[in-house]
Design a protein around this motif. Structure first.
Motif, mmCIF file in Angstrom:
data_model
loop_
_atom_site.group_PDB
_atom_site.id
_atom_site.type_symbol
_atom_site.label_atom_id
_atom_site.label_comp_id
_atom_site.label_asym_id
_atom_site.label_seq_id
_atom_site.Cartn_x
_atom_site.Cartn_y
_atom_site.Cartn_z
ATOM 1 N N GLU A 144 0.828 -1.196 0.000
ATOM 2 C CA GLU A 144 0.000 0.000 0.000
ATOM 3 C C GLU A 144 0.873 1.261 0.000
ATOM 4 O OE1 GLU A 144 -3.047 1.880 3.117
ATOM 5 O OE2 GLU A 144 -3.417 -0.255 2.740
ATOM 6 N N GLN A 145 1.938 1.197 0.797
ATOM 7 C CA GLN A 145 2.873 2.314 0.888
ATOM 8 C C GLN A 145 3.615 2.482 -0.453
ATOM 9 O OE1 GLN A 145 5.547 1.868 4.268
ATOM 10 N NE2 GLN A 145 6.952 3.386 3.386
ATOM 11 N N ALA A 146 4.035 1.353 -1.033
ATOM 12 C CA ALA A 146 4.760 1.411 -2.299
ATOM 13 C C ALA A 146 3.898 2.042 -3.377
ATOM 14 C CB ALA A 146 5.186 0.003 -2.709
ATOM 15 N N GLU A 147 2.623 1.711 -3.388
ATOM 16 C CA GLU A 147 1.727 2.248 -4.412
ATOM 17 C C GLU A 147 1.651 3.775 -4.315
ATOM 18 O OE1 GLU A 147 -1.823 -0.119 -4.948
ATOM 19 O OE2 GLU A 147 -2.851 1.650 -5.745
ATOM 20 N N ALA A 148 1.525 4.274 -3.087
ATOM 21 C CA ALA A 148 1.458 5.730 -2.895
ATOM 22 C C ALA A 148 2.776 6.385 -3.313
ATOM 23 C CB ALA A 148 1.140 6.042 -1.435
ATOM 24 N N ARG A 149 3.896 5.727 -2.969
ATOM 25 C CA ARG A 149 5.202 6.297 -3.299
ATOM 26 C C ARG A 149 5.419 6.342 -4.816
ATOM 27 N NH1 ARG A 149 8.364 8.951 0.246
ATOM 28 N NH2 ARG A 149 10.306 7.901 -0.326
ATOM 29 N N VAL A 150 5.086 5.259 -5.496
ATOM 30 C CA VAL A 150 5.318 5.209 -6.945
ATOM 31 C C VAL A 150 4.393 6.215 -7.650
ATOM 32 C CG1 VAL A 150 5.218 3.774 -9.022
ATOM 33 C CG2 VAL A 150 6.189 2.843 -6.914
ATOM 34 N N ARG A 151 3.160 6.334 -7.159
ATOM 35 C CA ARG A 151 2.243 7.329 -7.755
ATOM 36 C C ARG A 151 2.853 8.733 -7.620
ATOM 37 N NH1 ARG A 151 -2.359 5.604 -6.014
ATOM 38 N NH2 ARG A 151 -2.696 4.574 -8.004
ATOM 39 N N ASP A 152 3.427 8.992 -6.464
ATOM 40 C CA ASP A 152 4.083 10.265 -6.201
ATOM 41 C C ASP A 152 5.256 10.488 -7.179
ATOM 42 O OD1 ASP A 152 3.966 12.545 -4.658
ATOM 43 O OD2 ASP A 152 5.329 11.795 -3.115
ATOM 44 N N MET A 153 6.055 9.445 -7.407
ATOM 45 C CA MET A 153 7.171 9.550 -8.362
ATOM 46 C C MET A 153 6.656 9.872 -9.761
ATOM 47 S SD MET A 153 9.465 6.209 -7.375
ATOM 48 C CE MET A 153 9.525 5.643 -5.666
ATOM 49 N N CYS A 154 5.568 9.222 -10.150
ATOM 50 C CA CYS A 154 4.993 9.463 -11.482
ATOM 51 C C CYS A 154 4.537 10.908 -11.616
ATOM 52 C CB CYS A 154 3.804 8.536 -11.717
ATOM 53 S SG CYS A 154 4.264 6.811 -11.932
ATOM 54 N N GLU A 155 3.837 11.395 -10.605
ATOM 55 C CA GLU A 155 3.283 12.755 -10.672
ATOM 56 C C GLU A 155 4.394 13.807 -10.689
ATOM 57 O OE1 GLU A 155 0.079 13.875 -10.792
ATOM 58 O OE2 GLU A 155 -0.829 11.889 -10.850
ATOM 59 N N LYS A 156 5.484 13.522 -9.940
ATOM 60 C CA LYS A 156 6.520 14.545 -9.769
ATOM 61 C C LYS A 156 7.635 14.471 -10.801
ATOM 62 C CE LYS A 156 5.906 15.342 -4.823
ATOM 63 N NZ LYS A 156 6.322 14.927 -3.457
ATOM 64 N N LEU A 157 7.931 13.278 -11.323
ATOM 65 C CA LEU A 157 9.083 13.174 -12.223
ATOM 66 C C LEU A 157 8.830 12.328 -13.472
ATOM 67 C CD1 LEU A 157 12.187 13.835 -12.536
ATOM 68 C CD2 LEU A 157 12.580 11.527 -11.690
ATOM 69 N N LEU A 158 8.227 11.159 -13.297
ATOM 70 C CA LEU A 158 8.264 10.177 -14.392
ATOM 71 C C LEU A 158 7.329 10.514 -15.549
ATOM 72 C CD1 LEU A 158 8.536 6.908 -12.276
ATOM 73 C CD2 LEU A 158 10.372 8.303 -13.211
ATOM 74 N N ALA A 159 6.214 11.149 -15.250
ATOM 75 C CA ALA A 159 5.271 11.495 -16.320
ATOM 76 C C ALA A 159 5.028 12.999 -16.333
ATOM 77 C CB ALA A 159 3.952 10.749 -16.115
ATOM 78 N N ASN A 160 4.811 13.529 -17.502
ATOM 79 C CA ASN A 160 4.341 14.907 -17.649
ATOM 80 C C ASN A 160 2.823 14.806 -17.777
ATOM 81 O OD1 ASN A 160 3.451 17.345 -18.526
ATOM 82 N ND2 ASN A 160 4.992 17.605 -20.126
ATOM 83 N N THR A 161 2.126 15.013 -16.671
ATOM 84 C CA THR A 161 0.691 14.700 -16.655
ATOM 85 C C THR A 161 -0.152 15.671 -17.484
ATOM 86 O OG1 THR A 161 0.468 15.895 -14.570
ATOM 87 C CG2 THR A 161 0.802 13.519 -14.432
ATOM 88 N N VAL A 162 0.467 16.725 -18.009
ATOM 89 C CA VAL A 162 -0.271 17.602 -18.925
ATOM 90 C C VAL A 162 -0.550 16.860 -20.239
ATOM 91 C CG1 VAL A 162 -0.225 19.770 -20.214
ATOM 92 C CG2 VAL A 162 0.738 19.672 -17.913
ATOM 93 N N ILE A 163 0.440 16.116 -20.705
ATOM 94 C CA ILE A 163 0.290 15.460 -22.012
ATOM 95 C C ILE A 163 0.399 13.937 -21.937
ATOM 96 C CG2 ILE A 163 1.089 17.436 -23.374
ATOM 97 C CD1 ILE A 163 3.839 16.039 -23.525
ATOM 98 N N GLU A 164 0.761 13.407 -20.764
ATOM 99 C CA GLU A 164 0.988 11.964 -20.681
ATOM 100 C C GLU A 164 0.104 11.311 -19.622
ATOM 101 O OE1 GLU A 164 5.715 11.535 -21.844
ATOM 102 O OE2 GLU A 164 5.214 12.127 -19.802
#
Lengths: 83, 83
Positions: free
Chosen positions: B52-72
């Motif tokens: 559960e903790q890992a899921e929250a952490r990875v989501r955080d990584m995606c939002e902050k670095l791994l994906a550009n959520t404007v276009i991805e």
């Protein structure tokens, strides 16, 4: 039909982009990240052709253009193919 | 544990790299290819943490670095997580 092609670096080939991501995540406070590797996914929209023929064609595309087989491996799946 | 993160362009966002691949395949004789879209797969090696903790952490990584959520868009799966 669609072909989903996964292309990734062979084990042992240096992945500077992956290293940059892992290092940056570490600096951002995600200390649990030990490493990262980057791969590509290429989704091809294709005319329907028989599955066997499509498999040979997509393999040919991978060998000739989509993957650099010196340093990369590939695998693919076909979706919605006419049998 | 591992996290496999898939990042792709949102539908409607132009994908010039995908267009280049589709056009090149067409010129190489693969006339059955109608289009191509390119995505990324980021495979993270991580210390074991509760799922559960890992899921929250990875989501955080995606939002902050791994994906550009404007276009991805992104999605991820966790493998070998300690329950």
């Amino acid at each position: 039909m669609k072909a989903i092609v996964h292309v990734g670096l062979k084990p042992g080939v240096l992945d500077p982009q992956g290293k940059a991501i892992a290092d940056t995540l570490g600096r951002m406070g995600f200390a649990e990240v030990q490493g990262a590797r980057i791969g590509k996914v290429i989704e091809l929209d294709m005319d329907d052709v028989p599955a066997e023929q499509a498999e040979a064609r997509v393999r040919d595309m991978c060998e000739k253009l989509l993957a650099n087989t010196v340093i990369e491996t590939y695998r693919f799946e076909l979706i919605g193919d006419a049998q």
